[in-house]
Design an enzyme around this catalytic site. Structure first.
Site, mmCIF file in Angstrom:
data_model
loop_
_atom_site.group_PDB
_atom_site.id
_atom_site.type_symbol
_atom_site.label_atom_id
_atom_site.label_comp_id
_atom_site.label_asym_id
_atom_site.label_seq_id
_atom_site.Cartn_x
_atom_site.Cartn_y
_atom_site.Cartn_z
ATOM 1 N N PHE A 187 -6.315 108.148 79.561
ATOM 2 C CA PHE A 187 -5.993 108.131 80.992
ATOM 3 C C PHE A 187 -4.909 109.134 81.351
ATOM 4 O O PHE A 187 -4.760 109.501 82.522
ATOM 5 C CB PHE A 187 -5.581 106.713 81.431
ATOM 6 C CG PHE A 187 -4.110 106.423 81.369
ATOM 7 C CD1 PHE A 187 -3.498 106.097 80.176
ATOM 8 C CD2 PHE A 187 -3.333 106.490 82.518
ATOM 9 C CE1 PHE A 187 -2.132 105.844 80.122
ATOM 10 C CE2 PHE A 187 -1.972 106.227 82.470
ATOM 11 C CZ PHE A 187 -1.369 105.908 81.276
ATOM 12 N N LYS A 188 -4.150 109.609 80.366
ATOM 13 C CA LYS A 188 -3.070 110.539 80.682
ATOM 14 C C LYS A 188 -3.580 111.844 81.288
ATOM 15 O O LYS A 188 -2.851 112.539 81.984
ATOM 16 C CB LYS A 188 -2.219 110.787 79.446
ATOM 17 C CG LYS A 188 -1.441 109.520 79.061
ATOM 18 C CD LYS A 188 -0.506 109.713 77.901
ATOM 19 C CE LYS A 188 0.341 108.486 77.644
ATOM 20 N NZ LYS A 188 -0.426 107.354 77.093
ATOM 21 N N ASP A 189 -4.861 112.161 81.058
ATOM 22 C CA ASP A 189 -5.445 113.352 81.688
ATOM 23 C C ASP A 189 -5.392 113.281 83.213
ATOM 24 O O ASP A 189 -5.274 114.305 83.879
ATOM 25 C CB ASP A 189 -6.917 113.510 81.281
ATOM 26 C CG ASP A 189 -7.082 113.965 79.837
ATOM 27 O OD1 ASP A 189 -6.217 114.710 79.341
ATOM 28 O OD2 ASP A 189 -8.081 113.567 79.214
#
Ligand code: PLP
Length: 458
Positions: A108-110
């Protein structure tokens, strides 16, 4: 909009400065001077938009001065996702799963770092500035940062990871990148050693200014603001009429993901409860359940991106819990640093419980949850997401609930192999067979500084 520091001694005139500064000069974290709100009518209007439309609406509230350039930045920032919806939401009996892992590094850090790369490049060009990003990673942040800034002008990225302590998939995502301006250091030490050295180097004011050192960890307000977007977007996917309260179940480590949800709720999104899910490192769950916020020793788990006991974004929540009193926030943070614990009044805990419920899962429970969820639905969740699924089940949540799935299961093959589920879920992009590039260094500040002077800053 003006930004203030949680510790009260620094401000930033606008969004742009909070992004480029990262940490406030007084050691605190930036927050908007006031929280913008979204009315129910505005919410319903947003229901027809795609992900970039929602992002433009929400981010413009925090960065009005960038409204005209944001569409271009968002186009660039979300152009490398594999799914045209950016975040597909899958609906099952009793819960929905929002898949936040369709970006280049499968976590999810993208969603924050692809955007941060695009907007930072824009701001640097506009101001004719350069930035040398320095970061520490236990796995996912490093690869998301490297891929977020890949091919961007005026930026270098140097990432420290603990040697032989990140998963092979995570390591290859960082070390097989061949573009100029990307540097990987494998430090002979732990994640805490990596983080400690980065903080030490950043803390030397003249060094930071002289070499334009920038940060990409989750204290950067740009990341939090980008994460608020998916609470709105996935809520509207489930409730386009904006007529129901929904709860969100969020796997949490640094309190960054769930803090964005807290702000979405304060902005007016009909969120009933934020369901905080931790692994065996359960300081945040203990806090919500009993008011016991005390550190312990970090234990390694199957969900390594949540093996954290000093959640850096918790300071932002404390600021609100203490009635936006920066002096009290600074005092409490200092006493936590010296004593390793904080306690809370009954009145404070009542307010915490209005917003949050919490549960944790140990490794056995993680594996059991993955297995059961797979046999119930045919879906495989990763070990971080499994903590959230387990929380929804054990807390017997009745209202509609969205589980935020934070990583693709194949990124954490160890866990899946244990229950015989790996092969069926391995995407080809994760089977990277290219040559790796990294430099092994001892966990000493001078060794890292020498490397930076010779290779990065020269
Ligand atoms: C970083 C990460 C988390 C934790 O997010 P925080 O913002 O630190 O709470 C959860 N799951 C995965 C897969 C992650 O990479």
């Amino acid at each position: 909009m003006r930004y203030i520091s949680t510790r009260g001694k620094s401000t930033a005139p606008n969004y742009e400065e909070t992004l480029l500064e990262g940490l406030a000069a007084d050691g605190g974290l930036f927050l908007p001077e006031s929280i913008p709100t979204v009315t129910k009518a505005e919410l319903k209007e947003m229901a027809n938009g795609n992900y970039r439309d929602t992002a433009l609406k929400i981010l413009s509230l925090f960065a009005l001065e960038l409204e005209d350039v944001l569409p271009g930045i968002l186009n660039d920032g979300y152009s490398r996702f594999r799914n045209p919806d950016i975040i597909p939401v899958k609906k099952f009996d009793g819960l929905s799963v929002a898949e936040l892992f369709h970006g280049p590094t499968f976590a999810f850090k993208d969603l924050a770092l692809q955007y941060l790369g695009a907007i930072t490049e824009y701001l640097l060009k506009k101001n004719n500035r350069r930035l040398n990003i320095l970061g520490a990673t236990s796995g996912d942040t490093g690869s998301a940062a490297i891929h977020g800034f890949l091919g961007k002008e005026n930026v270098t990225v140097t990432i420290l990871h603990p040697h032989e302590r990140v998963s092979p998939v995570q390591r290859r995502q960082m070390t097989t990148v061949t573009e100029a301006g990307v540097y990987n250091i494998a430090l002979r030490g732990s994640f805490d050693d990596c983080q400690g050295l980065v903080k030490e180097i950043m803390g030397e004011g003249d060094l930071k200014a002289r070499h334009a050192i920038g940060a990409v960890n989750s204290i950067n307000w740009g990341r939090i603001s980008a994460q608020i977007v998916y609470y709105f977007h996935t809520y509207l996917d489930l409730c386009p009429n904006a007529d129901k309260e929904v709860s969100f179940a969020v796997p949490t480590g640094n309190f960054g993901n769930i803090f964005a949800g807290y702000l979405a709720k304060r902005m007016g999104l009909p969120i009933k409860k934020l369901i905080l899910a931790s692994n065996a490192n359960d300081i945040l769950t203990r806090f919500v359940a009993t008011g016991d916020y005390s550190t312990d020793t970090v234990v390694p788990t199957l969900s390594p991106s949540m093996d954290i006991l000093a959640a850096s974004n918790f300071e932002r929540y404390l600021f609100y819990l203490y009635g936006e009193d920066p002096q009290k926030t600074a005092e409490k943070i200092n006493s936590f640093i010296s004593e390793g614990r904080l306690s809370f009044s009954n009145e404070e805990m009542d307010r915490v419980k209005d917003e949050f419920v919490a549960a944790s899962a140990n490794d056995d429970e993680i594996l059991e949850t993955i297995k059961n969820f797979h046999s119930e639905t045919g879906e495989i969740v990763d070990p971080h997401t499994a903590c959230a699924v387990k929380a929804v089940k054990s807390l017997e949540i009745e209202e509609p609930v969205i589980v935020l799935a934070t990583a693709h299961p194949a990124k954490f093959g160890d866990a899946l192999t244990k229950i015989g589920l790996l092969e069926s879920s391995m995407p080809k992009e994760l089977a990277i067979e290219k040559e790796e590039h990294f430099t092994v260094l001892p966990a000493e500040k001078n060794a890292v500084l020498d490397f930076l002077e010779e290779r990065v800053w020269s």
